[in-house]
Design a protein around this motif. Structure first.
Motif, PDB file in Angstrom:
ATOM      1  N   HIS A 148       0.857  -1.193   0.000  1.00 44.10           N
ATOM      2  CA  HIS A 148       0.000   0.000   0.000  1.00 44.10           C
ATOM      3  C   HIS A 148       0.895   1.246   0.000  1.00 44.10           C
ATOM      4  O   HIS A 148       1.830   1.349   0.787  1.00 44.10           O
ATOM      5  CB  HIS A 148      -0.870  -0.038   1.261  1.00 44.10           C
ATOM      6  N   ILE A 149       0.573   2.205  -0.866  1.00 44.03           N
ATOM      7  CA  ILE A 149       1.364   3.440  -0.902  1.00 44.03           C
ATOM      8  C   ILE A 149       0.560   4.592  -0.301  1.00 44.03           C
ATOM      9  O   ILE A 149      -0.464   5.014  -0.840  1.00 44.03           O
ATOM     10  CB  ILE A 149       1.828   3.788  -2.327  1.00 44.03           C
ATOM     11  N   LYS A 150       1.051   5.032   0.857  1.00 46.26           N
ATOM     12  CA  LYS A 150       0.457   6.198   1.541  1.00 46.26           C
ATOM     13  C   LYS A 150       1.442   7.336   1.312  1.00 46.26           C
ATOM     14  O   LYS A 150       2.571   7.277   1.803  1.00 46.26           O
ATOM     15  CB  LYS A 150       0.323   5.857   3.021  1.00 46.26           C
ATOM     16  N   ALA A 151       1.044   8.336   0.553  1.00 42.79           N
ATOM     17  CA  ALA A 151       2.076   9.304   0.153  1.00 42.79           C
ATOM     18  C   ALA A 151       1.553  10.721   0.012  1.00 42.79           C
ATOM     19  O   ALA A 151       0.395  10.941  -0.332  1.00 42.79           O
ATOM     20  CB  ALA A 151       2.701   8.863  -1.181  1.00 42.79           C
ATOM     21  N   PHE A 152       2.441  11.658   0.284  1.00 40.09           N
ATOM     22  CA  PHE A 152       2.341  13.078  -0.020  1.00 40.09           C
ATOM     23  C   PHE A 152       1.304  13.822   0.831  1.00 40.09           C
ATOM     24  O   PHE A 152       0.116  13.540   0.777  1.00 40.09           O
ATOM     25  CB  PHE A 152       2.052  13.322  -1.510  1.00 40.09           C
ATOM     26  N   THR A 153       1.799  14.811   1.541  1.00 40.32           N
ATOM     27  CA  THR A 153       0.894  15.676   2.306  1.00 40.32           C
ATOM     28  C   THR A 153       0.176  16.617   1.341  1.00 40.32           C
ATOM     29  O   THR A 153       0.606  16.817   0.194  1.00 40.32           O
ATOM     30  CB  THR A 153       1.671  16.541   3.310  1.00 40.32           C
ATOM     31  N   ALA A 154      -0.871  17.255   1.860  1.00 35.35           N
ATOM     32  CA  ALA A 154      -1.615  18.236   1.061  1.00 35.35           C
ATOM     33  C   ALA A 154      -0.682  19.353   0.577  1.00 35.35           C
ATOM     34  O   ALA A 154      -0.909  19.942  -0.486  1.00 35.35           O
ATOM     35  CB  ALA A 154      -2.755  18.813   1.896  1.00 35.35           C
ATOM     36  N   VAL A 155       0.374  19.628   1.350  1.00 35.91           N
ATOM     37  CA  VAL A 155       1.315  20.692   0.977  1.00 35.91           C
ATOM     38  C   VAL A 155       2.081  20.285  -0.293  1.00 35.91           C
ATOM     39  O   VAL A 155       2.261  21.097  -1.219  1.00 35.91           O
ATOM     40  CB  VAL A 155       2.298  20.957   2.146  1.00 35.91           C
ATOM     41  N   GLU A 156       2.494  19.030  -0.344  1.00 30.53           N
ATOM     42  CA  GLU A 156       3.177  18.543  -1.546  1.00 30.53           C
ATOM     43  C   GLU A 156       2.212  18.496  -2.737  1.00 30.53           C
ATOM     44  O   GLU A 156       2.571  18.863  -3.858  1.00 30.53           O
ATOM     45  CB  GLU A 156       3.773  17.153  -1.280  1.00 30.53           C
ATOM     46  N   ILE A 157       1.001  18.042  -2.478  1.00 31.87           N
ATOM     47  CA  ILE A 157       0.004  17.936  -3.571  1.00 31.87           C
ATOM     48  C   ILE A 157      -0.303  19.323  -4.131  1.00 31.87           C
ATOM     49  O   ILE A 157      -0.403  19.504  -5.353  1.00 31.87           O
ATOM     50  CB  ILE A 157      -1.320  17.307  -3.059  1.00 31.87           C
ATOM     51  N   GLU A 158      -0.440  20.308  -3.233  1.00 34.12           N
ATOM     52  CA  GLU A 158      -0.752  21.666  -3.709  1.00 34.12           C
ATOM     53  C   GLU A 158       0.335  22.141  -4.669  1.00 34.12           C
ATOM     54  O   GLU A 158       0.046  22.674  -5.741  1.00 34.12           O
ATOM     55  CB  GLU A 158      -0.860  22.646  -2.525  1.00 34.12           C
ATOM     56  N   PHE A 159       1.611  21.912  -4.285  1.00 33.72           N
ATOM     57  CA  PHE A 159       2.707  22.388  -5.149  1.00 33.72           C
ATOM     58  C   PHE A 159       2.714  21.629  -6.486  1.00 33.72           C
ATOM     59  O   PHE A 159       2.913  22.230  -7.539  1.00 33.72           O
ATOM     60  CB  PHE A 159       4.059  22.236  -4.451  1.00 33.72           C
ATOM     61  N   MET A 160       2.482  20.316  -6.438  1.00 29.99           N
ATOM     62  CA  MET A 160       2.454  19.543  -7.699  1.00 29.99           C
ATOM     63  C   MET A 160       1.400  20.114  -8.645  1.00 29.99           C
ATOM     64  O   MET A 160       1.628  20.261  -9.844  1.00 29.99           O
ATOM     65  CB  MET A 160       2.102  18.073  -7.415  1.00 29.99           C
ATOM     66  N   THR A 204       0.671  26.061   2.389  1.00 28.27           N
ATOM     67  CA  THR A 204      -0.745  25.807   2.123  1.00 28.27           C
ATOM     68  C   THR A 204      -1.630  26.367   3.238  1.00 28.27           C
ATOM     69  O   THR A 204      -1.398  26.074   4.413  1.00 28.27           O
ATOM     70  CB  THR A 204      -0.965  24.265   2.080  1.00 28.27           C
ATOM     71  N   ASN A 205      -2.649  27.140   2.863  1.00 27.17           N
ATOM     72  CA  ASN A 205      -3.520  27.670   3.923  1.00 27.17           C
ATOM     73  C   ASN A 205      -4.539  26.610   4.379  1.00 27.17           C
ATOM     74  O   ASN A 205      -4.663  25.545   3.767  1.00 27.17           O
ATOM     75  CB  ASN A 205      -4.176  28.985   3.491  1.00 27.17           C
ATOM     76  N   SER A 206      -5.248  26.942   5.429  1.00 25.34           N
ATOM     77  CA  SER A 206      -6.157  25.960   6.032  1.00 25.34           C
ATOM     78  C   SER A 206      -7.232  25.501   5.038  1.00 25.34           C
ATOM     79  O   SER A 206      -7.539  24.305   4.941  1.00 25.34           O
ATOM     80  CB  SER A 206      -6.872  26.569   7.235  1.00 25.34           C
ATOM     81  N   ASP A 207      -7.810  26.490   4.307  1.00 26.89           N
ATOM     82  CA  ASP A 207      -8.895  26.127   3.372  1.00 26.89           C
ATOM     83  C   ASP A 207      -8.387  25.144   2.318  1.00 26.89           C
ATOM     84  O   ASP A 207      -9.074  24.174   1.988  1.00 26.89           O
ATOM     85  CB  ASP A 207      -9.422  27.381   2.659  1.00 26.89           C
ATOM     86  N   ASN A 208      -7.184  25.407   1.782  1.00 25.15           N
ATOM     87  CA  ASN A 208      -6.671  24.500   0.744  1.00 25.15           C
ATOM     88  C   ASN A 208      -6.335  23.126   1.310  1.00 25.15           C
ATOM     89  O   ASN A 208      -6.556  22.103   0.661  1.00 25.15           O
ATOM     90  CB  ASN A 208      -5.430  25.107   0.072  1.00 25.15           C
ATOM     91  N   TRP A 209      -5.768  23.102   2.543  1.00 25.85           N
ATOM     92  CA  TRP A 209      -5.464  21.790   3.160  1.00 25.85           C
ATOM     93  C   TRP A 209      -6.751  20.956   3.237  1.00 25.85           C
ATOM     94  O   TRP A 209      -6.783  19.790   2.844  1.00 25.85           O
ATOM     95  CB  TRP A 209      -4.850  21.978   4.553  1.00 25.85           C
ATOM     96  N   LEU A 210      -7.802  21.610   3.747  1.00 23.95           N
ATOM     97  CA  LEU A 210      -9.060  20.876   3.939  1.00 23.95           C
ATOM     98  C   LEU A 210      -9.682  20.505   2.583  1.00 23.95           C
ATOM     99  O   LEU A 210     -10.227  19.405   2.418  1.00 23.95           O
ATOM    100  CB  LEU A 210     -10.033  21.714   4.772  1.00 23.95           C
ATOM    101  N   LYS A 211      -9.543  21.416   1.607  1.00 22.30           N
ATOM    102  CA  LYS A 211     -10.113  21.152   0.280  1.00 22.30           C
ATOM    103  C   LYS A 211      -9.412  19.966  -0.384  1.00 22.30           C
ATOM    104  O   LYS A 211     -10.047  19.113  -1.015  1.00 22.30           O
ATOM    105  CB  LYS A 211      -9.927  22.417  -0.575  1.00 22.30           C
ATOM    106  N   ILE A 212      -8.093  19.902  -0.250  1.00 27.20           N
ATOM    107  CA  ILE A 212      -7.344  18.791  -0.862  1.00 27.20           C
ATOM    108  C   ILE A 212      -7.761  17.462  -0.221  1.00 27.20           C
ATOM    109  O   ILE A 212      -7.978  16.459  -0.907  1.00 27.20           O
ATOM    110  CB  ILE A 212      -5.816  19.041  -0.761  1.00 27.20           C
ATOM    111  N   HIS A 213      -7.932  17.458   1.092  1.00 33.00           N
ATOM    112  CA  HIS A 213      -8.361  16.209   1.748  1.00 33.00           C
ATOM    113  C   HIS A 213      -9.789  15.838   1.346  1.00 33.00           C
ATOM    114  O   HIS A 213     -10.088  14.668   1.086  1.00 33.00           O
ATOM    115  CB  HIS A 213      -8.191  16.315   3.267  1.00 33.00           C
TER     116      HIS A 213
END
Ligand code: V47
Ligand code: SF4
Length: 373
Positions: A148-160, A204-213
């Protein structure tokens, strides 16, 4: 339903807390205001009884762990979080950036047959876009299809997504198609923009963190959530953080676990001279367990707080110990964590849990049981 042995604790509480505990023992949700009262007024022992009540309703006496290794592709990071002891700028002496082949080779030297999860998190490298991470996942999935691959925080995803000029949904879908199975909960810190300006100004701000999740949950990518506490935040800010997580969870149900992360003070620019005490760590686990009635698991990340405190936390709402880790992470040892070379054999993990009179369960990454001990 109120259980008899839980009601005796009520006799020792002040009036404010008595009403809240009656609610907890009746299985009712507590409010934001009530959560704040618990943080300010409830004693450790009373919180322990209530959190344990909630924990046993949800998870009986089980304590979950998995067999995982952490993979940290780079510590080069565009951000400047002042609590971080790990990030470096490119060309700094102790920076590293591993290529896909180097990562694959490092895994083959550290991965035994019994490993069920790769946990991949690193800095936000300025030159690595979505295609690098798609290639990484594709390569690892090909070599280890069962893991199983558990990867990348919302901060990494936002930048990608920003670097590759696509939406969060498009980035997550590309990663999912390449083999991403779930996401970790880092980067949440505290959801308060004024505080973020002080401790993680460019992140990453709070709204984007929550939006990505939320976007991940809608794509059937389960995630976890964290809260970095014990620095300069207030109890009000902690409660607000928990409330925003509970609200998203009401909508999606996609958070598998909540992981409170205690701030560690060594080698970072924030430079606080003390860390919160064991009592505060345990009170925080307990309040989180009580308030987050819709998140099934509360995790103690043992490399961070040490094995002894992690063991005690099992009586304060915690039911998950993360994994065996095989000395594969540097994030916390660089910040002064208790375990400088974190690794636990299955035997050690099982003994620790049994000594606390709980029942060890090896799980997979989505909490299916692999074996009981
Ligand atoms: O976001 C960084 C924290 C996080 C420090 O999802 C620090 O299962 C304390 O999120 N003191 C990354 N904490 C790690 C993380 C994590 C860990 C284990 C399991 C899971 C999971 C997620 O580490 C960062 C930040 O909040 N962090 N520096 C420090 N000095
Ligand atoms: Fe970068 Fe994460 Fe460290 Fe912030 S906490 S500087 S995003 S590695």
């Amino acid at each position: 339903m109120m259980e008899e042995n839980s009601t005796t604790v009520l006799a020792y509480l002040n009036e404010n807390c008595k009403q809240i505990f009656t609610k907890i023992f009746s299985g009712k949700r507590i409010s934001v205001e009530e959560c704040l009262i618990l943080y300010n007024e409830a004693s450790l022992s009373a919180l322990g009884v209530a959190a344990n009540f909630v924990r046993e309703q949800k998870n009986k006496r089980f304590v979950y762990f998995n067999k995982n290794i952490h993979i940290e592709p780079t510590n080069i990071c565009i951000h400047n979080c002042v609590f971080c002891s790990y990030a470096r700028k490119k060309n700094e002496e102790d920076s590293w950036e591993l290529s896909v082949d180097e990562i694959a080779n490092s895994i083959s030297s550290n991965c035994t047959d019994s490993i069920t999860e790769f946990h991949i998190v690193g800095g936000v490298h300025p030159e690595r876009k979505l295609d690098f991470y798609v290639e990484l996942l594709t390569t690892l999935k090909l070599a280890y299809p069962e893991v199983h691959i558990k990867a990348f925080t919302a901060v990494e995803i936002e930048f990608m997504a920003i670097a590759s000029r696509c939406s969060f949904e498009e980035a997550l879908t590309a990663l999912q198609n390449a083999g991403l199975n779930s996401m970790p909960g880092g980067g949440a810190e505290i959801f308060d923009e004024e505080l973020r300006k002080k401790i993680c100004p460019s992140k990453t701000n709070s709204d984007n963190w929550l939006k990505i999740h939320e976007t991940a949950h809608n794509l059937n990518i389960p995630t976890t959530a964290t809260m970095l506490y014990g620095h300069i935040e207030s109890y009000e800010q902690r409660v607000n953080h928990l409330m925003r997580l509970r609200n998203v969870q009401d909508k999606t149900g996609g958070f598998q676990a909540f992981i409170p992360l205690k701030y560690k003070k060594e080698n970072n620019p924030l430079g606080l001279s003390t860390e919160v005490s064991w009592v505060e760590v345990l009170r925080n686990f307990a309040v989180s367990r009580i308030f987050l009635d819709n998140i099934n698991h509360i995790k103690a990340y043992w490399p961070m707080i040490g094995k002894d405190l992690a063991q005690i936390s099992l009586d304060f709402g915690v039911d998950d110990f993360d994994g065996t880790i095989n000395d594969s992470t540097k994030i916390y040892s660089m910040a002064g964590a208790e375990d400088t070379n974190p690794s636990m054999t299955q035997e050690q993990m099982v003994a620790l849990i049994k000594e606390a009179r709980k029942v060890p369960v090896e799980r997979d990454s989505v909490y299916n049981t692999i074996s009981f001990f």
